[in-house]
Every structure is written in structure tokens, then in C-alpha cells.
Design a protein around this motif. Structure first.
Motif, PDB file in Angstrom:
ATOM      1  N   GLY A  41       0.803  -1.220   0.000  1.00 26.20           N
ATOM      2  CA  GLY A  41       0.000   0.000   0.000  1.00 26.20           C
ATOM      3  C   GLY A  41       0.832   1.264   0.000  1.00 26.20           C
ATOM      4  O   GLY A  41       0.358   2.350   0.315  1.00 26.20           O
ATOM      5  N   TRP A  42       2.087   1.153  -0.401  1.00 28.30           N
ATOM      6  CA  TRP A  42       2.941   2.333  -0.438  1.00 28.30           C
ATOM      7  C   TRP A  42       2.522   3.270  -1.558  1.00 28.30           C
ATOM      8  O   TRP A  42       2.117   2.834  -2.624  1.00 28.30           O
ATOM      9  CB  TRP A  42       4.401   1.911  -0.644  1.00 28.30           C
ATOM     10  N   ARG A  43       2.599   4.567  -1.318  1.00 27.96           N
ATOM     11  CA  ARG A  43       2.303   5.554  -2.354  1.00 27.96           C
ATOM     12  C   ARG A  43       3.417   6.582  -2.425  1.00 27.96           C
ATOM     13  O   ARG A  43       3.888   7.038  -1.396  1.00 27.96           O
ATOM     14  CB  ARG A  43       1.026   6.327  -2.020  1.00 27.96           C
ATOM     15  N   PRO A  44       3.772   6.982  -3.651  1.00 32.44           N
ATOM     16  CA  PRO A  44       4.816   8.021  -3.762  1.00 32.44           C
ATOM     17  C   PRO A  44       4.370   9.249  -2.977  1.00 32.44           C
ATOM     18  O   PRO A  44       3.227   9.690  -3.097  1.00 32.44           O
ATOM     19  CB  PRO A  44       4.856   8.325  -5.258  1.00 32.44           C
ATOM     20  N   ASN A  45       5.271   9.803  -2.189  1.00 28.32           N
ATOM     21  CA  ASN A  45       4.916  10.907  -1.299  1.00 28.32           C
ATOM     22  C   ASN A  45       4.459  12.164  -1.993  1.00 28.32           C
ATOM     23  O   ASN A  45       3.476  12.767  -1.605  1.00 28.32           O
ATOM     24  CB  ASN A  45       6.110  11.262  -0.420  1.00 28.32           C
ATOM     25  N   ALA A  46       5.203  12.534  -3.011  1.00 25.30           N
ATOM     26  CA  ALA A  46       4.909  13.805  -3.683  1.00 25.30           C
ATOM     27  C   ALA A  46       3.479  13.780  -4.208  1.00 25.30           C
ATOM     28  O   ALA A  46       2.693  14.687  -3.935  1.00 25.30           O
ATOM     29  CB  ALA A  46       5.877  14.027  -4.838  1.00 25.30           C
ATOM     30  N   ALA A  47       3.163  12.721  -4.933  1.00 23.09           N
ATOM     31  CA  ALA A  47       1.827  12.615  -5.490  1.00 23.09           C
ATOM     32  C   ALA A  47       0.798  12.585  -4.369  1.00 23.09           C
ATOM     33  O   ALA A  47      -0.205  13.293  -4.409  1.00 23.09           O
ATOM     34  CB  ALA A  47       1.718  11.362  -6.342  1.00 23.09           C
ATOM     35  N   ALA A  48       1.082  11.785  -3.337  1.00 21.86           N
ATOM     36  CA  ALA A  48       0.113  11.647  -2.245  1.00 21.86           C
ATOM     37  C   ALA A  48      -0.175  13.001  -1.613  1.00 21.86           C
ATOM     38  O   ALA A  48      -1.329  13.350  -1.393  1.00 21.86           O
ATOM     39  CB  ALA A  48       0.653  10.673  -1.202  1.00 21.86           C
ATOM     40  N   SER A  49       0.873  13.795  -1.361  1.00 21.72           N
ATOM     41  CA  SER A  49       0.609  15.046  -0.661  1.00 21.72           C
ATOM     42  C   SER A  49      -0.123  16.042  -1.564  1.00 21.72           C
ATOM     43  O   SER A  49      -0.962  16.791  -1.096  1.00 21.72           O
ATOM     44  CB  SER A  49       1.912  15.642  -0.138  1.00 21.72           C
ATOM     45  N   SER A  50       0.188  16.013  -2.863  1.00 24.96           N
ATOM     46  CA  SER A  50      -0.496  16.972  -3.734  1.00 24.96           C
ATOM     47  C   SER A  50      -1.944  16.553  -3.943  1.00 24.96           C
ATOM     48  O   SER A  50      -2.809  17.365  -4.188  1.00 24.96           O
ATOM     49  CB  SER A  50       0.204  17.087  -5.087  1.00 24.96           C
ATOM     50  N   LEU A  51      -2.178  15.249  -3.874  1.00 26.08           N
ATOM     51  CA  LEU A  51      -3.514  14.775  -4.189  1.00 26.08           C
ATOM     52  C   LEU A  51      -4.426  14.720  -2.974  1.00 26.08           C
ATOM     53  O   LEU A  51      -5.630  14.683  -3.107  1.00 26.08           O
ATOM     54  CB  LEU A  51      -3.428  13.395  -4.839  1.00 26.08           C
ATOM     55  N   THR A 107      -3.519  -2.663 -13.842  1.00 22.54           N
ATOM     56  CA  THR A 107      -3.908  -1.245 -13.814  1.00 22.54           C
ATOM     57  C   THR A 107      -4.102  -0.761 -12.369  1.00 22.54           C
ATOM     58  O   THR A 107      -3.667   0.337 -12.016  1.00 22.54           O
ATOM     59  CB  THR A 107      -5.203  -1.034 -14.623  1.00 22.54           C
ATOM     60  N   TYR A 108      -4.746  -1.579 -11.546  1.00 26.81           N
ATOM     61  CA  TYR A 108      -4.918  -1.199 -10.124  1.00 26.81           C
ATOM     62  C   TYR A 108      -3.560  -0.894  -9.502  1.00 26.81           C
ATOM     63  O   TYR A 108      -3.374   0.095  -8.808  1.00 26.81           O
ATOM     64  CB  TYR A 108      -5.519  -2.338  -9.306  1.00 26.81           C
ATOM     65  N   ARG A 109      -2.632  -1.816  -9.748  1.00 34.18           N
ATOM     66  CA  ARG A 109      -1.314  -1.729  -9.144  1.00 34.18           C
ATOM     67  C   ARG A 109      -0.626  -0.430  -9.566  1.00 34.18           C
ATOM     68  O   ARG A 109      -0.123   0.317  -8.735  1.00 34.18           O
ATOM     69  CB  ARG A 109      -0.495  -2.933  -9.622  1.00 34.18           C
ATOM     70  N   LYS A 110      -0.673  -0.157 -10.860  1.00 31.55           N
ATOM     71  CA  LYS A 110      -0.011   1.024 -11.404  1.00 31.55           C
ATOM     72  C   LYS A 110      -0.679   2.297 -10.876  1.00 31.55           C
ATOM     73  O   LYS A 110      -0.016   3.187 -10.355  1.00 31.55           O
ATOM     74  CB  LYS A 110      -0.112   0.953 -12.928  1.00 31.55           C
ATOM     75  N   ALA A 113      -0.053   2.884  -7.147  1.00 31.74           N
ATOM     76  CA  ALA A 113       1.303   3.382  -6.909  1.00 31.74           C
ATOM     77  C   ALA A 113       1.384   4.867  -7.265  1.00 31.74           C
ATOM     78  O   ALA A 113       2.066   5.639  -6.599  1.00 31.74           O
ATOM     79  CB  ALA A 113       2.308   2.584  -7.728  1.00 31.74           C
ATOM     80  N   GLU A 114       0.652   5.250  -8.312  1.00 32.99           N
ATOM     81  CA  GLU A 114       0.671   6.646  -8.734  1.00 32.99           C
ATOM     82  C   GLU A 114      -0.356   7.492  -7.976  1.00 32.99           C
ATOM     83  O   GLU A 114      -0.496   8.675  -8.244  1.00 32.99           O
ATOM     84  CB  GLU A 114       0.385   6.749 -10.242  1.00 32.99           C
ATOM     85  N   ARG A 115      -1.085   6.824  -7.069  1.00 32.44           N
ATOM     86  CA  ARG A 115      -2.092   7.518  -6.250  1.00 32.44           C
ATOM     87  C   ARG A 115      -3.106   8.236  -7.134  1.00 32.44           C
ATOM     88  O   ARG A 115      -3.412   9.408  -6.916  1.00 32.44           O
ATOM     89  CB  ARG A 115      -1.381   8.511  -5.324  1.00 32.44           C
ATOM     90  N   ARG A 116      -3.626   7.525  -8.141  1.00 35.99           N
ATOM     91  CA  ARG A 116      -4.540   8.160  -9.071  1.00 35.99           C
ATOM     92  C   ARG A 116      -5.990   8.058  -8.667  1.00 35.99           C
ATOM     93  O   ARG A 116      -6.846   8.678  -9.271  1.00 35.99           O
ATOM     94  CB  ARG A 116      -4.373   7.552 -10.469  1.00 35.99           C
ATOM     95  N   PHE A 117      -6.302   7.189  -7.715  1.00 39.46           N
ATOM     96  CA  PHE A 117      -7.702   7.060  -7.295  1.00 39.46           C
ATOM     97  C   PHE A 117      -7.756   6.835  -5.794  1.00 39.46           C
ATOM     98  O   PHE A 117      -6.735   6.517  -5.168  1.00 39.46           O
ATOM     99  CB  PHE A 117      -8.376   5.904  -8.038  1.00 39.46           C
ATOM    100  N   ASP A 118      -8.930   7.010  -5.240  1.00 42.13           N
ATOM    101  CA  ASP A 118      -9.113   6.825  -3.806  1.00 42.13           C
ATOM    102  C   ASP A 118      -9.831   5.528  -3.488  1.00 42.13           C
ATOM    103  O   ASP A 118      -9.564   4.896  -2.470  1.00 42.13           O
ATOM    104  CB  ASP A 118      -9.902   7.999  -3.223  1.00 42.13           C
TER     105      ASP A 118
ATOM    106  N   SER B  50       3.886  17.247  -9.567  1.00 51.11           N
ATOM    107  CA  SER B  50       3.764  15.822  -9.287  1.00 51.11           C
ATOM    108  C   SER B  50       3.176  15.095 -10.478  1.00 51.11           C
ATOM    109  O   SER B  50       3.421  13.917 -10.682  1.00 51.11           O
ATOM    110  CB  SER B  50       2.893  15.568  -8.055  1.00 51.11           C
ATOM    111  N   LEU B  51       2.383  15.798 -11.247  1.00 48.38           N
ATOM    112  CA  LEU B  51       1.680  15.134 -12.333  1.00 48.38           C
ATOM    113  C   LEU B  51       2.471  15.138 -13.629  1.00 48.38           C
ATOM    114  O   LEU B  51       2.217  14.328 -14.501  1.00 48.38           O
ATOM    115  CB  LEU B  51       0.321  15.793 -12.554  1.00 48.38           C
ATOM    116  N   ARG B  52       3.411  16.056 -13.748  1.00 50.30           N
ATOM    117  CA  ARG B  52       4.087  16.191 -15.024  1.00 50.30           C
ATOM    118  C   ARG B  52       4.671  14.854 -15.466  1.00 50.30           C
ATOM    119  O   ARG B  52       4.583  14.479 -16.616  1.00 50.30           O
ATOM    120  CB  ARG B  52       5.175  17.270 -14.945  1.00 50.30           C
ATOM    121  N   THR B  53       5.241  14.134 -14.527  1.00 49.30           N
ATOM    122  CA  THR B  53       5.860  12.863 -14.882  1.00 49.30           C
ATOM    123  C   THR B  53       4.951  11.692 -14.512  1.00 49.30           C
ATOM    124  O   THR B  53       5.238  10.569 -14.829  1.00 49.30           O
ATOM    125  CB  THR B  53       7.180  12.694 -14.119  1.00 49.30           C
ATOM    126  N   GLY B  54       3.882  11.970 -13.806  1.00 47.39           N
ATOM    127  CA  GLY B  54       3.081  10.865 -13.300  1.00 47.39           C
ATOM    128  C   GLY B  54       1.773  10.698 -14.027  1.00 47.39           C
ATOM    129  O   GLY B  54       1.743  10.583 -15.242  1.00 47.39           O
TER     130      GLY B  54
END
Lengths: 331, 331
Positions: A41-51, A107-110, A113-118, B50-54
Motif C-alpha cells: 500500500g505504499w504511495r509516492p509521497n509527492a503525489a500523495a501530498s499533492s492529491l 492497472t490497479y497496481r499502477k 502506486a501513482e495515487r490516481r484514485f481513492d 507531481s503530475l508532469r511525470t506521473g
């Protein structure tokens, strides 16, 4: 990080390097660490905080396989209703259509990881479904359109098709029918199994027989299958088809074979629509409450977000809409 | 920032405070600054970086209005094909269904500010469409499913319906028909206008007459309208309906009125499907290349990303698939 390091058989430093995209780790190791980290369940931090405060989405990955939402108009009613509910919190629907349940898992996995959905929404559940397994293992918030017994503790929204098809079976048996054919989508779909079990149960009780034909759920295959059934040595006196379009196709095949519906053959559609109501004769059908299911699914998504991961809702199936395509058995 | 400050009539400091969500700015001012900043194409930095590369997405906001993709199975073929092409670059489809073109514009504005998509796809274009205007003003990368003359320089993918409907008209005129009815979706849709203009042009040339009935594009309204047309003092000898489902509904109404199709009435469907092929009689139809249009739209999205904002593609409409529902005029 220490959990991931242990599972991957590497040091914590290597995990940190891999997760932060720093050099000094081989591509293969990085890939493996990311995969295991995803599962934890790890998520990249940068994306997580912006999202966290920004973009929010419910994910929906449809499979292109036969008989799934990717081929049905009612799916749009469902998606539209889901979306109406989750839009209250500024959520959009992130949609992908892939070839198989396995590709959906990738797709779920990707996306996770990119924190694209909740929250991920799963539809068209299979009897053996890798998606439910994977989401549970990845601890990804999810809501599944299926009965709780196949959701492994994920939130569940379902239509009691079991009861709906029991009602169809009982109605047909009371009309005197004993040879009933079911023309369905893939056997692998959980709902196909529920429907067949319900019809079999009712027919068994009166010494009747269920003839099952699995198809790709298109009007074309429904037509070809209907033709084959009706020209067999012992043709059924009723055909129950999964969808409105399949039932309209069957009605036309019967007409071309010179059979009178409902006197020579009864036809039932597993989902209702204007097509059923406007056909000649109009077609007896089960209402499919797509919008209601979508609204319930939207609420389930919000419940999962609000900390109720095991939320469950059953949408009651309506009764059979009896029309001109069904009549007592004549032979 | 100075452009925004000038346009909003505030200081640069106020703009900075508003954009960065810091206190000291009234809610009304913040709202106004954000709206103007949006129009200038401003994006929150954190999300952008965060999104530019993600995460990358093509946006698609459908309107729930009658006759749009939100109600048609072919939309799923279209969306699926778009998605297949853009998936090559890891793009998903961000989908929202809203009530009107105006609500779609509000969604564009919000999503663009949040940097939730890279390219917006517009379908079901209206003759006067606020979406095309707004996207151009916001300088948002976009691709539109419509002919270039209504795309205001945005990328365009279109089907030459004009030519397709000219062919339908010519075919019907050659069969001797002069009173042709067109039962369509909303008049506000650009494609409705193109279709009507093409039919009118052909009929005018031979002294014929086009009777136009706009509907909400459902099978129900198509049925009611067909009934009204056929019971009028001067009924048409042909009805051309927008979709397969509408045409099947019309066929059933004719049958119930005791009319023989094609001898008493010819019927043409503006989009083809198994429903048309399997009807009795089978229905003459125009092929609707939904998958091909989706693939072309996917390519347009990639072209826009690759710096070709004015990319344009025309998908050639196929010829009329002549079947059993059309015959020479008998009266």
C-alpha cells in the motif's frame, strides 16, 4: 519500509533508494521493490501530498470481455448514477477498459502506486476473480458490485439476482413449462452462476430440465444459439436470455422459423428496456435497476472513504414484468 | 501573475495569496482571482509538478442531455477505442457526466485548475457550443468530435455525415420517395443540423419535402412520433430515424398499425447494429464507425500532446447498408 525490505530480501537502504528513484539499484531490483511496496500500500509521497487535498477519483476498470458493462447501455446509467453521488465530494470517475481481469489488476497496481484514485469500483465479478483478491492483498479501498460472499470483506453492493431468477423460474413452472433454455453471457461471471443455480433449483423441484448455452452476449450469438435450440430434437418451450437485445434477437429468429411467440415459444429477457416494451409481442422481462445500483455504489464509495470498508447494500430485484412473450406451455 | 492581477483589479500580492491558498484574502476575491487565473491557464504548482511525470489523463465530460453519448451503446465502443490508443502513453480516461454544456465548462475549469487532465475530448457538439469557446479561451489542449468549421482551431475528428445523409437522401429519392420524415435527436446538436441540411438539399432538388421531428432520442419518443407521423393526413412514405433502437421502435409501431414494411412504409436507421440486421424485415442503415472514430480521436489526443493543436481527421462514412426495410414508393 522494513516490511518491504524483509519481503524483498534487500536492505532498508535499497528500498529507500528504489522508492525514491535514486541510482545505485538495478532496474530489476527497483521493479521488484516497487511491486512489493505497492502490495503493502505504499504511495509516492509527492503525489500523495499533492492529491490528498486535490484531485480525487473513483477508479473503474472495465474488462472488454463478452457480456460485461463495456458492451451495455445500462452501464452508462450505472456509471452516471455512481458519478452523480461521488461528485458531491468532487470525485470524478477514472475509467479504463482492458482486456481481462488480470490486466485490470495490473492497472490497479499502477494507478495505486501513482495515487490516481481513492476507491476502486469492481463490476462484472467472476466466480474466481483475481481482482477482488488483489485489491484485498494490496489493501486498496474498494467497492464491489457482487454479493458479500465473493467480496472477501470488501464493500459490497448487489442485486439479489438469485431471488429474481427464482421468481422467473417459478413463474415459468406455474405456466407448465419444464424444458427451459437459458442463453447467458460467460459461465465465468458470478452472476451467470447465480442465475443458473436459481433456475436449476426451481426446475429440479418439479422434474424439469435447464438447458444452458453460454454466449458472448451479443445479439448475433443470441440469434445463432436460439436457432440451434429451436431446431434441436427436443426444443425448449421457453428461452430466458440475459439481455433485452438478446431477447429481441431471439424473437426475430423465432418469427423467421415460423414460430408464434408466445404460443409456440415463450421468451423472457433478463434485463428490461424500451426494446422489450416496444417489441411485438412485447417481451416479458426482469427490471434491471441500473441507476439504483449506481446510486448505491456511489454511496458505498463514500462509505468506504468514511471508514466503513465492509459496507454492504442489497438492492432488491423487482418482480417479473409479465408481457406478451410468455404463455402457458402448449405441448 | 501580473496579467491576472491586472485583469482582477488587485495587487500581485493578493493574486499570490489567493493562488497559494493563504489567509488574508476574502473568499469572494479568492474565487475571482482563481477564476481569472484559470482562464489564463494557471495551474497549481504542487499538483503540476507531481503530475508532469506521473498520472496523465484525457478528460471526457458527457452531457446527460437527450441523444448524447451518455445514452448510447456505441459510446462505449468509442470510449474503449480512444482509451486503447491513449493507453500507449499511460493515459486513462477521466469521465464525468453532467447536466448541460454549461456544467461541462465548469468541470473543465475546475479540472484544469487542479491539473487533472492533459487533453479534453469534446463530443456531441452543439451548433452554438459554449464548450468549444471556453476551451479555446482557456487555451486548454482539446480535441473535438466535429467538423473543423465548428472547432475554432481546436483539433478535430469527424465523420462526414453530411455526405452520408446525402447518400441516404439520394437513395430514397431514386426509389421514388418524396415525403421523407426525419426523426432525430435535439435540433441543438450540430450533427442533427448537418443531417437535416443534407436531406433537405436532396429533396429540394426533386420537389420533395422533409418532415422533421426532434425527439429526446429514446425508443419511446421515436415510437410515439412514428405513430403521430403515420396517422397524419399526409403520412410520409419513409421515416429516417437517428439510431438503431429508434428504428426498431418505429418498425414495431408500423406493424401494430397494420402497415407492411417496406411496402407501405420504408424505414432507415441512422446507425447500424445487430438490432437492425436481426429485425424482421432487417433494417436499412448507415454504418456508424464508432470504434474507428474512437481510434482517430485517440490519435488526435496524442497529436495535440505532440504539439499539433490543430490536428484534423475525417473518417469517411460508409455507404448505406440496404436491407429489407426500404422499397420503392408504392403510392
Amino acid at each position: 519500509m522494513s516490511d518491504v525490505a524483509r519481503a524483498a530480501g534487500v536492505s532498508i537502504a535499497v528500498v529507500s533508494y528504489a522508492l525514491n528513484g535514486r541510482p545505485g539499484v538495478s532496474a530489476a531490483t527497483r521493479e521488484r521493490v516497487l511491486r512489493i511496496a505497492d502490495e503493502f500500500g505504499w504511495r509516492p509521497n509527492a503525489a500523495a501530498s499533492s492529491l490528498r487535498t486535490g484531485p480525487r477519483a473513483a477508479g473503474l476498470v472495465l474488462t472488454r470481455e463478452a457480456g460485461t458493462g463495456a458492451h451495455s447501455t445500462s452501464f452508462l446509467d450505472f456509471a452516471s448514477a455512481v458519478q452523480e453521488v461521488v461528485a458531491e465530494r468532487g470525485f470524478a470517475l477514472l475509467l479504463q477498459i482492458v482486456d481481462s481481469a488480470e490486466a485490470a489488476v495490473a492497472t490497479y497496481r499502477k494507478w495505486w502506486a501513482e495515487r490516481r484514485f481513492d476507491v476502486m469500483i469492481v463490476t462484472d465479478v467472476l466466480t474466481q476473480d483475481p481482482r477482488v483478491d488483489a485489491l484485498r492483498r494490496m489493501r486498496v479501498p474498494a467497492a464491489v458490485l457482487a454479493s458479500p460472499d465473493v467480496c472477501q470483506g470488501l464493500a459490497s453492493v448487489w442485486l439479489n439476482e438469485d431471488e429474481a431468477y427464482s421468481r422467473v423460474g417459478t413463474y415459468l413452472v406455474e405456466l407448465g413449462h419444464r424444458e427451459v433454455a437459458a442463453v447467458t453471457a460467460s459461465r465465468a461471471l458470478h452472476r451467470t452462476r447465480l442465475r443458473l443455480e436459481a433456475l436449476t433449483r426451481v426446475l429440479d423441484a418439479v422434474g424439469g430440465r435447464l438447458i444452458h448455452e453460454a454466449t458472448n452476449a451479443t445479439a448475433e450469438e443470441a440469434a445463432a444459439t436460439t436457432r440451434r435450440l429451436l431446431t434441436a430434437p427436443i426444443p425448449p418451450s421457453v428461452i430466458v436470455l440475459d439481455s433485452d437485445q438478446m431477447a429481441v434477437a431471439a424473437l426475430n429468429v423465432a418469427r423467421r422459423l415460423g414460430l408464434q411467440v408466445p404460443w409456440d415459444l415463450s421468451i423472457v429477457a433478463g434485463s428490461d428496456s424500451a426494446l422489450c416494451r416496444l417489441a411485438t409481442p412485447s417481451i416479458t422481462a426482469l427490471p434491471l435497476p441500473s441507476r439504483e445500483l449506481g446510486t448505491a455504489m456511489g454511496r458505498a464509495v463514500l462509505a468506504v472513504l468514511d471508514g466503513q470498508p465492509e459496507y454492504s447494500w442489497v438492492e432488491l430485484a423487482g418482480g417479473v414484468a409479465v408481457r406478451g412473450s410468455t404463455a402457458p406451455r402448449s405441448r
